[in-house]
Design an enzyme around this catalytic site. Structure first.
Site, PDB file in Angstrom:
ATOM      1  N   GLU A 261       0.877  -1.169   0.000  1.00  0.00           N
ATOM      2  CA  GLU A 261       0.000   0.000   0.000  1.00  0.00           C
ATOM      3  C   GLU A 261       0.914   1.219   0.000  1.00  0.00           C
ATOM      4  O   GLU A 261       1.417   1.611   1.049  1.00  0.00           O
ATOM      5  CB  GLU A 261      -0.900  -0.017   1.243  1.00  0.00           C
ATOM      6  CG  GLU A 261      -1.848  -1.206   1.314  1.00  0.00           C
ATOM      7  CD  GLU A 261      -2.992  -1.104   0.317  1.00  0.00           C
ATOM      8  OE1 GLU A 261      -3.294   0.017  -0.149  1.00  0.00           O
ATOM      9  OE2 GLU A 261      -3.590  -2.142  -0.005  1.00  0.00           O
TER      10      GLU A 261
ATOM     11  N   CYS B 273      -2.287   9.602   2.580  1.00  0.00           N
ATOM     12  CA  CYS B 273      -1.774   8.971   1.355  1.00  0.00           C
ATOM     13  C   CYS B 273      -2.686   9.228   0.166  1.00  0.00           C
ATOM     14  O   CYS B 273      -2.231   9.290  -0.967  1.00  0.00           O
ATOM     15  CB  CYS B 273      -1.606   7.477   1.569  1.00  0.00           C
ATOM     16  SG  CYS B 273      -3.103   6.671   2.096  1.00  0.00           S
TER      17      CYS B 273
HETATM   18  P1  NAD Z   1       8.000   4.662   5.343  1.00  0.00           P
HETATM   19  O1  NAD Z   1       8.053   3.837   4.121  1.00  0.00           O
HETATM   20  O2  NAD Z   1       9.163   5.514   5.677  1.00  0.00           O
HETATM   21  O3  NAD Z   1       7.761   3.738   6.623  1.00  0.00           O
HETATM   22  C1  NAD Z   1       6.707   2.805   6.713  1.00  0.00           C
HETATM   23  C2  NAD Z   1       7.097   1.691   7.672  1.00  0.00           C
HETATM   24  O4  NAD Z   1       8.209   0.989   7.146  1.00  0.00           O
HETATM   25  C3  NAD Z   1       7.489   2.152   9.062  1.00  0.00           C
HETATM   26  O5  NAD Z   1       6.942   1.261  10.013  1.00  0.00           O
HETATM   27  C4  NAD Z   1       9.003   2.022   9.035  1.00  0.00           C
HETATM   28  O6  NAD Z   1       9.591   1.760  10.291  1.00  0.00           O
HETATM   29  C5  NAD Z   1       9.191   0.819   8.155  1.00  0.00           C
HETATM   30  N1  NAD Z   1      10.503   0.727   7.539  1.00  0.00           N
HETATM   31  C6  NAD Z   1      11.417   1.707   7.353  1.00  0.00           C
HETATM   32  N2  NAD Z   1      12.504   1.210   6.731  1.00  0.00           N
HETATM   33  C7  NAD Z   1      12.273  -0.095   6.527  1.00  0.00           C
HETATM   34  C8  NAD Z   1      13.012  -1.134   5.899  1.00  0.00           C
HETATM   35  N3  NAD Z   1      14.213  -0.932   5.381  1.00  0.00           N
HETATM   36  N4  NAD Z   1      12.439  -2.349   5.828  1.00  0.00           N
HETATM   37  C9  NAD Z   1      11.209  -2.566   6.320  1.00  0.00           C
HETATM   38  N5  NAD Z   1      10.476  -1.636   6.919  1.00  0.00           N
HETATM   39  C10 NAD Z   1      11.003  -0.405   7.031  1.00  0.00           C
HETATM   40  O7  NAD Z   1       6.672   5.499   5.202  1.00  0.00           O
HETATM   41  P2  NAD Z   1       6.133   6.645   6.145  1.00  0.00           P
HETATM   42  O8  NAD Z   1       7.009   7.848   5.995  1.00  0.00           O
HETATM   43  O9  NAD Z   1       5.887   6.133   7.522  1.00  0.00           O
HETATM   44  O10 NAD Z   1       4.702   6.932   5.471  1.00  0.00           O
HETATM   45  C11 NAD Z   1       4.530   7.814   4.408  1.00  0.00           C
HETATM   46  C12 NAD Z   1       4.334   7.087   3.106  1.00  0.00           C
HETATM   47  O11 NAD Z   1       3.372   6.088   3.231  1.00  0.00           O
HETATM   48  C13 NAD Z   1       3.834   7.995   2.000  1.00  0.00           C
HETATM   49  O12 NAD Z   1       4.466   7.686   0.780  1.00  0.00           O
HETATM   50  C14 NAD Z   1       2.358   7.648   1.912  1.00  0.00           C
HETATM   51  O13 NAD Z   1       1.757   7.934   0.688  1.00  0.00           O
HETATM   52  C15 NAD Z   1       2.389   6.197   2.195  1.00  0.00           C
HETATM   53  N6  NAD Z   1       1.104   5.766   2.704  1.00  0.00           N
HETATM   54  C16 NAD Z   1       0.336   4.910   1.973  1.00  0.00           C
HETATM   55  C17 NAD Z   1      -0.908   4.521   2.449  1.00  0.00           C
HETATM   56  C18 NAD Z   1      -1.791   3.572   1.701  1.00  0.00           C
HETATM   57  O14 NAD Z   1      -2.763   3.107   2.288  1.00  0.00           O
HETATM   58  N7  NAD Z   1      -1.526   3.244   0.453  1.00  0.00           N
HETATM   59  C19 NAD Z   1      -1.358   5.006   3.668  1.00  0.00           C
HETATM   60  C20 NAD Z   1      -0.556   5.886   4.370  1.00  0.00           C
HETATM   61  C21 NAD Z   1       0.676   6.249   3.897  1.00  0.00           C
END
Ligand code: NAD
Length: 472
Positions: A220, A254
């Site tokens: 997502e 998002c």
């Molecule tokens: P992010 O990708 O930085 O982090 C998401 C999660 O991944 C966190 O729990 C983080 O700790 C974890 N993570 C970080 N590095 C990792 C790695 N190397 N391996 C595995 N997990 C890791 O995203 P964010 O900044 O928390 O959220 C913002 C982004 O999320 C935006 O791009 C937004 O559009 C997207 N988003 C999508 C949806 C959806 O439903 N499609 C909903 C909300 C946010």
């Protein structure tokens, strides 16, 4: 069950997964009554701690109104639970499928079987609902789950952990907390399915890690969700809906409308209406009690830089709503005009209360603009012409669409939610969530008396007749 690939595990994640998997094997798939009871238990626990979650999220963000958390996070969860409880028993029933004439009177059915243990990685922007919504699909489909919420929302993640620990045994639902390193180790585990919500950049890493164990993933992700305001749209209504979708959670959504495509004849009236709505929604501007803070200093600085970069490259920035003194990390709502493709604001997902305006002359030109960019998570279209609407719906590809409003497809319990292309893969919510976290097992039951023998040696004239019939 997925084959075990050696995992370097400094976080003791493997024993937790092994414990859940052993419990799954021991107990078998939960009944519909059990799933409904688990969902009800979760609903009660969340409602009992609603005020605590509202406070925790506000603390994590620097500020977020309790109303915003209640409306944008708690209500969708409660409604989704009610919907799943109403439907799960029906979805669990084996589905009868047709069989060809020569297999009669055998029977074919699809059995929806839980996959086992689902891993859930969630982001910070809706730290409660984006962890819980995938969990609801996992529970409805009869799975166990381990959640890894964001390290950026410490208070909420800890509250989530203690809440779930109070109501579920660790071998059914567990929460592990930590940052990217733990996230990477988590993604390397041989789950039966992994649901990741977050950025495309991290999603790519997660998918790479999951591939080692051939773990199926639902990604997502985000991206730049366009809003196309048709030439015949009611501009005031459109501006009001876009302001709502853009400014809720200060744009950290998002599926927020990322930028607007508006006919050049309507651009000025759109800007005026957007400004008026922003002022009506948030009378005290960025200082308003219903206006959220930007969740981290890094994100706040990034948004400021997006504005600076756009201005340096010739854009015009208009701050909308009343200009009041602003508290830490509260970013005033802004509109950006005269944007060009070389500006970072038109290349990156904005994820903040900044709205670029792009003008067009024909609907085809606007559609081409959308189609020249990666496929978005959401698309919003405003207009009354059914011909134009059909054109937009059929000629663009996005995760989901809301027509004549913003965000609202997300809270339709019966619709799938997910991205396509760069905005993600797979979907959850509703029956799609149930199905994507179930294994659809095709089962054919042969009957004692059947025609199959005619197609096995030795062949005779009746065999030839059946073969002729099947080849017709
Ligand atoms: P992010 O990708 O930085 O982090 C998401 C999660 O991944 C966190 O729990 C983080 O700790 C974890 N993570 C970080 N590095 C990792 C790695 N190397 N391996 C595995 N997990 C890791 O995203 P964010 O900044 O928390 O959220 C913002 C982004 O999320 C935006 O791009 C937004 O559009 C997207 N988003 C999508 C949806 C959806 O439903 N499609 C909903 C909300 C946010």
């Amino acid at each position: 069950m997925t084959a075990q690939f050696p995992v370097k595990d400094d976080f003791l994640l493997s024993p937790l997964l092994a414990k859940q998997r052993a419990a799954f094997m021991r107990d078998g798939p939960p009944s519909a009554a059990q799933r409904r009871a688990d969902l009800r238990k979760l609903k009660r626990a969340l409602l009992a701690r609603r005020a605590q979650f509202e406070a925790a999220i506000s603390k994590d963000f620097g500020y977020r109104s309790a109303y915003e958390t209640r409306i944008m996070e708690v209500i969708p969860i409660i409604q989704a639970i009610n919907f799943l409880r109403r439907n799960v028993a029906k979805w669990m029933r084996p589905e009868k499928r047709r069989i060809s004439l020569h297999f009669i009177p055998g029977r074919a059915r699809v059995h929806y079987q839980p996959l086992g243990v689902v891993g859930i990685v969630s982001p910070w922007n809706y730290p409660l609902s984006l962890a819980i919504m995938p969990l609801l699909s996992a529970i409805a489909a009869g799975n166990r789950a381990i959640l890894k919420p964001s390290e950026l929302t410490v208070a909420t993640s800890e509250l989530l952990k203690s809440t779930l620990r109070d109501i579920f045994p660790e071998d059914q639902v567990a929460v592990v907390t930590g940052g990217p390193e733990l996230g990477a180790a988590f993604s390397r585990l041989p789950f039966d399915h992994l649901v990741f919500t977050g950025s495309a950049q991290v999603g790519r890493m997660v998918m790479r890690e999951a591939a080692e164990n051939l773990v199926p993933v639902t990604l997502e992700l985000g991206g730049k969700s366009p809003t196309l305001i048709g030439p015949d749209a009611d501009i005031e209504t459109a501006a009001s809906s876009v302001a709502y979708g853009k400014l809720a959670n200060a744009g950290q959504t998002c599926i927020a409308p990322d930028y607007v495509l508006v006919h050049e004849k309507d651009a000025a009236s759109f800007v005026a209406s957007y400004d008026a709505t922003a002022a009506a929604f948030y009378p005290d501007g960025a200082a308003d009690k219903n206006y959220s803070a930007i969740a981290s200093a890094r994100h706040y600085t990034r948004l400021r830089r997006l504005l600076e970069d756009a201005e340096n490259k010739g854009a015009r920035v208009i701050q909308t709503g009343p200009q009041t003194a602003v508290l830490t990390r509260k970013l005033p709502s802004a509109i950006v005009l005269n944007v060009t493709d070389d500006m970072a604001i038109m290349r990156e997902e904005i994820f903040g209360p900044i709205l670029p305006i792009v003008t067009y002359r024909t609907l085809d030109e606007a559609i081409a603009y959308i189609n020249h960019r990666p496929r978005p998570l959401a698309l919003y279209y405003f207009g009354n012409s059914s011909e134009d609407r059909l054109k937009v719906l059929t000629r663009t590809t996005s995760g989901n669409v809301t027509v004549n409003d913003t965000l609202m497809h997300y809270v339709q319990n019966a619709l799938p939610f997910g991205g396509v292309g760069m905005s993600g893969m797979g979907a959850y919510h509703g029956i799609e969530g149930f199905k994507s976290l179930s294994h659809a097992k095709g089962v054919f039951e042969q009957s004692r008396w059947n025609l199959g023998g005619l197609l096995r040696p030795p062949f005779n004239r009746t065999s030839d007749w059946v073969i002729r019939y099947l080849l017709r």
